[in-house]
Design a protein around this motif. Structure first.
Motif, mmCIF file in Angstrom:
data_model
loop_
_atom_site.group_PDB
_atom_site.id
_atom_site.type_symbol
_atom_site.label_atom_id
_atom_site.label_comp_id
_atom_site.label_asym_id
_atom_site.label_seq_id
_atom_site.Cartn_x
_atom_site.Cartn_y
_atom_site.Cartn_z
ATOM 1 N N ASN A 90 84.997 -41.427 15.782
ATOM 2 C CA ASN A 90 86.285 -40.910 16.235
ATOM 3 C C ASN A 90 86.376 -41.219 17.725
ATOM 4 O OD1 ASN A 90 87.380 -38.886 13.925
ATOM 5 N ND2 ASN A 90 85.158 -38.778 14.021
ATOM 6 N N MET A 91 87.542 -41.565 18.191
ATOM 7 C CA MET A 91 87.681 -41.931 19.595
ATOM 8 C C MET A 91 88.819 -41.166 20.251
ATOM 9 S SD MET A 91 86.388 -43.652 22.047
ATOM 10 C CE MET A 91 85.340 -44.790 21.141
ATOM 11 N N ALA A 92 88.506 -40.477 21.350
ATOM 12 C CA ALA A 92 89.505 -39.712 22.076
ATOM 13 C C ALA A 92 90.252 -40.602 23.068
ATOM 14 C CB ALA A 92 88.854 -38.557 22.811
ATOM 15 N N LEU A 93 91.483 -40.224 23.352
ATOM 16 C CA LEU A 93 92.251 -40.838 24.429
ATOM 17 C C LEU A 93 92.257 -39.873 25.603
ATOM 18 C CD1 LEU A 93 95.341 -42.203 22.446
ATOM 19 C CD2 LEU A 93 93.285 -43.463 23.156
ATOM 20 N N SER A 94 92.345 -40.396 26.799
ATOM 21 C CA SER A 94 92.345 -39.513 27.968
ATOM 22 C C SER A 94 93.239 -40.072 29.067
ATOM 23 C CB SER A 94 90.926 -39.313 28.504
ATOM 24 O OG SER A 94 90.392 -40.527 28.984
ATOM 25 N N THR A 95 93.676 -39.187 29.930
ATOM 26 C CA THR A 95 94.464 -39.553 31.103
ATOM 27 C C THR A 95 94.151 -38.548 32.205
ATOM 28 O OG1 THR A 95 96.691 -40.036 31.931
ATOM 29 C CG2 THR A 95 96.478 -38.172 30.438
ATOM 30 N N ALA A 96 94.311 -38.957 33.435
ATOM 31 C CA ALA A 96 93.925 -38.078 34.543
ATOM 32 C C ALA A 96 94.952 -38.129 35.664
ATOM 33 C CB ALA A 96 92.551 -38.482 35.080
ATOM 34 N N SER A 97 94.980 -37.065 36.426
ATOM 35 C CA SER A 97 95.816 -37.023 37.622
ATOM 36 C C SER A 97 95.141 -37.823 38.729
ATOM 37 C CB SER A 97 95.990 -35.577 38.082
ATOM 38 O OG SER A 97 94.754 -35.078 38.592
ATOM 39 N N SER A 98 95.820 -37.963 39.827
ATOM 40 C CA SER A 98 95.178 -38.524 41.012
ATOM 41 C C SER A 98 94.159 -37.516 41.525
ATOM 42 C CB SER A 98 96.222 -38.805 42.095
ATOM 43 O OG SER A 98 97.235 -39.682 41.626
ATOM 44 N N VAL A 99 93.276 -37.956 42.393
ATOM 45 C CA VAL A 99 92.377 -37.027 43.082
ATOM 46 C C VAL A 99 93.213 -36.329 44.154
ATOM 47 C CG1 VAL A 99 90.315 -36.804 44.499
ATOM 48 C CG2 VAL A 99 90.357 -38.449 42.618
ATOM 49 N N LEU A 145 92.432 -33.394 37.554
ATOM 50 C CA LEU A 145 92.589 -32.877 36.199
ATOM 51 C C LEU A 145 92.552 -34.033 35.210
ATOM 52 C CD1 LEU A 145 95.484 -30.290 36.694
ATOM 53 C CD2 LEU A 145 93.024 -29.901 36.801
ATOM 54 N N GLN A 146 91.843 -33.848 34.126
ATOM 55 C CA GLN A 146 91.779 -34.876 33.089
ATOM 56 C C GLN A 146 92.098 -34.248 31.734
ATOM 57 O OE1 GLN A 146 88.057 -37.020 32.740
ATOM 58 N NE2 GLN A 146 89.015 -38.692 31.637
ATOM 59 N N LEU A 147 93.019 -34.876 31.015
ATOM 60 C CA LEU A 147 93.423 -34.428 29.680
ATOM 61 C C LEU A 147 92.876 -35.420 28.661
ATOM 62 C CD1 LEU A 147 95.300 -32.479 27.968
ATOM 63 C CD2 LEU A 147 97.069 -34.246 28.251
ATOM 64 N N ALA A 148 92.255 -34.901 27.597
ATOM 65 C CA ALA A 148 91.714 -35.763 26.543
ATOM 66 C C ALA A 148 92.046 -35.148 25.191
ATOM 67 C CB ALA A 148 90.210 -35.938 26.699
ATOM 68 N N ALA A 149 92.281 -35.993 24.195
ATOM 69 C CA ALA A 149 92.629 -35.486 22.866
ATOM 70 C C ALA A 149 92.254 -36.504 21.803
ATOM 71 C CB ALA A 149 94.129 -35.173 22.788
ATOM 72 N N ALA A 150 92.025 -35.992 20.586
ATOM 73 C CA ALA A 150 91.693 -36.878 19.467
ATOM 74 C C ALA A 150 91.896 -36.160 18.147
ATOM 75 C CB ALA A 150 90.248 -37.352 19.567
ATOM 76 N N PRO A 151 92.436 -36.857 17.135
ATOM 77 C CA PRO A 151 92.366 -36.341 15.776
ATOM 78 C C PRO A 151 90.912 -36.546 15.307
ATOM 79 C CG PRO A 151 94.078 -38.033 16.026
ATOM 80 C CD PRO A 151 93.185 -38.127 17.205
ATOM 81 N N LYS A 200 77.826 -33.364 16.938
ATOM 82 C CA LYS A 200 77.635 -34.719 17.465
ATOM 83 C C LYS A 200 78.892 -35.548 17.312
ATOM 84 C CE LYS A 200 74.602 -38.744 17.253
ATOM 85 N NZ LYS A 200 73.413 -39.359 16.622
ATOM 86 N N ILE A 201 79.609 -35.376 16.202
ATOM 87 C CA ILE A 201 80.860 -36.110 15.994
ATOM 88 C C ILE A 201 81.860 -35.768 17.097
ATOM 89 C CG2 ILE A 201 82.902 -36.235 14.495
ATOM 90 C CD1 ILE A 201 80.951 -36.049 12.116
ATOM 91 N N LEU A 202 81.977 -34.483 17.418
ATOM 92 C CA LEU A 202 82.908 -34.070 18.479
ATOM 93 C C LEU A 202 82.441 -34.593 19.834
ATOM 94 C CD1 LEU A 202 84.587 -30.608 18.821
ATOM 95 C CD2 LEU A 202 83.673 -31.763 20.818
ATOM 96 N N ARG A 203 81.156 -34.468 20.108
ATOM 97 C CA ARG A 203 80.627 -34.918 21.399
ATOM 98 C C ARG A 203 80.801 -36.416 21.584
ATOM 99 N NH1 ARG A 203 75.835 -32.770 19.602
ATOM 100 N NH2 ARG A 203 74.781 -34.676 20.262
ATOM 101 N N THR A 204 80.575 -37.173 20.518
ATOM 102 C CA THR A 204 80.702 -38.625 20.600
ATOM 103 C C THR A 204 82.148 -39.035 20.873
ATOM 104 O OG1 THR A 204 78.838 -38.928 19.082
ATOM 105 C CG2 THR A 204 80.333 -40.792 19.365
ATOM 106 N N ALA A 205 83.085 -38.366 20.226
ATOM 107 C CA ALA A 205 84.498 -38.698 20.420
ATOM 108 C C ALA A 205 84.924 -38.484 21.865
ATOM 109 C CB ALA A 205 85.363 -37.861 19.479
ATOM 110 N N PHE A 206 84.392 -37.437 22.497
ATOM 111 C CA PHE A 206 84.797 -37.090 23.867
ATOM 112 C C PHE A 206 83.703 -37.418 24.880
ATOM 113 C CE2 PHE A 206 87.529 -34.421 21.238
ATOM 114 C CZ PHE A 206 88.757 -34.579 21.859
#
Length: 251
Positions: free
Chosen positions: A182-191, A168-174, A63-69
């Protein structure tokens, strides 16, 4: 446990039989003859209590991982993802060589066992994104970069029928598995169009906290769209979007 058969499935308890509806249809199971209080106190059930404790810990870690992402997984998770992730977390806990049975944890386990986990079994990332890519993470600065060289989308991405575009979407978190926030950051390409025209090289970057002492989880997602009159709509409500843990960096 067995499936109910017949024109009129029922729900509820009759005698020692419990009838219920699940993802697999209407099911029936026998009621346990052992009371909960006995399981929680009788020395004969010590192994059971140990298993219960670690299974519960696996569920909380998942749940901790799922919540972050959460923002990413809302778009690419199958209806059994929660249980599949908990099962994999349990393997991590069982790999802990420090804690005693019943007290083992994800923190002391081999979290590399989570690498490659697919969140949608209808969209497996390794068979969806065939074109090679690489991840570069610098812990001291917190900089994370995904590099995807030029490729032909129709050859480098296996798209479901009806898709005209992808993203494409990239997401990461410690991740700290001892806390819930915990909160992930994300960034994405254009469609981008899914066609036979070679793309330009693609780079996605994230700036994570510098010098983190936590394991850093990196997810990559491929979303599919159908374009109608210049508007992009998620294909089949995202049913075939692929998303997986592509890297786990430990301190």
């Amino acid at each position: 446990m067995a499936k109910q058969k017949g024109p009129s499935p029922i729900q509820g308890t009759i005698g020692n039989l419990t009838f219920f509806k699940s993802q697999d249809g209407f099911m029936v199971k026998t009621k346990s003859e052992v009371s909960r209080s006995k399981i929680l106190s009788d020395p004969k059930f010590q192994r059971t209590r140990e298993n219960m404790a670690e299974f519960g810990r696996a569920g909380k870690a998942g749940k901790i991982l799922r919540t972050a992402f959460n923002s990413v997984l809302q778009q690419s998770a199958d209806n059994r993802m929660v249980s599949r992730l908990a099962a994999q977390m349990l393997k991590v806990i069982q790999s802990d060589t420090v804690g005693k049975r019943g007290q083992r944890s994800v923190t002391n386990g081999n979290i590399a066992l989570l690498s490659g986990f697919d969140f949608n079994n209808k969209g497996i990332l390794s068979t969806t994104l065939i074109s090679p890519y690489d991840i570069v993470y610098t812990r001291t600065s917190g900089d994370l970069t995904l590099n995807l060289p030029s490729f032909i989308p129709a050859q480098g991405i296996v798209a479901p029928q009806g898709a005209t575009h992808y993203q494409l979407q990239l997401a990461a978190a410690p991740l700290d598995f001892t806390i819930t926030k915990n909160m992930a950051l994300s960034t994405a390409s254009s469609v981008l169009p899914w066609d036979n025209v070679a793309t330009t090289a693609l780079t996605l970057t994230l700036s994570l906290p510098a010098a983190s002492v936590l394991p850093v989880f990196v997810l990559l997602q491929v979303q599919f769209f159908i374009r109608v009159n210049a508007d992009d709509y998620p294909l089949n409500n995202g049913a075939y979007n692929a998303c997986a843990i592509i890297d786990i960096s430990t301190p």
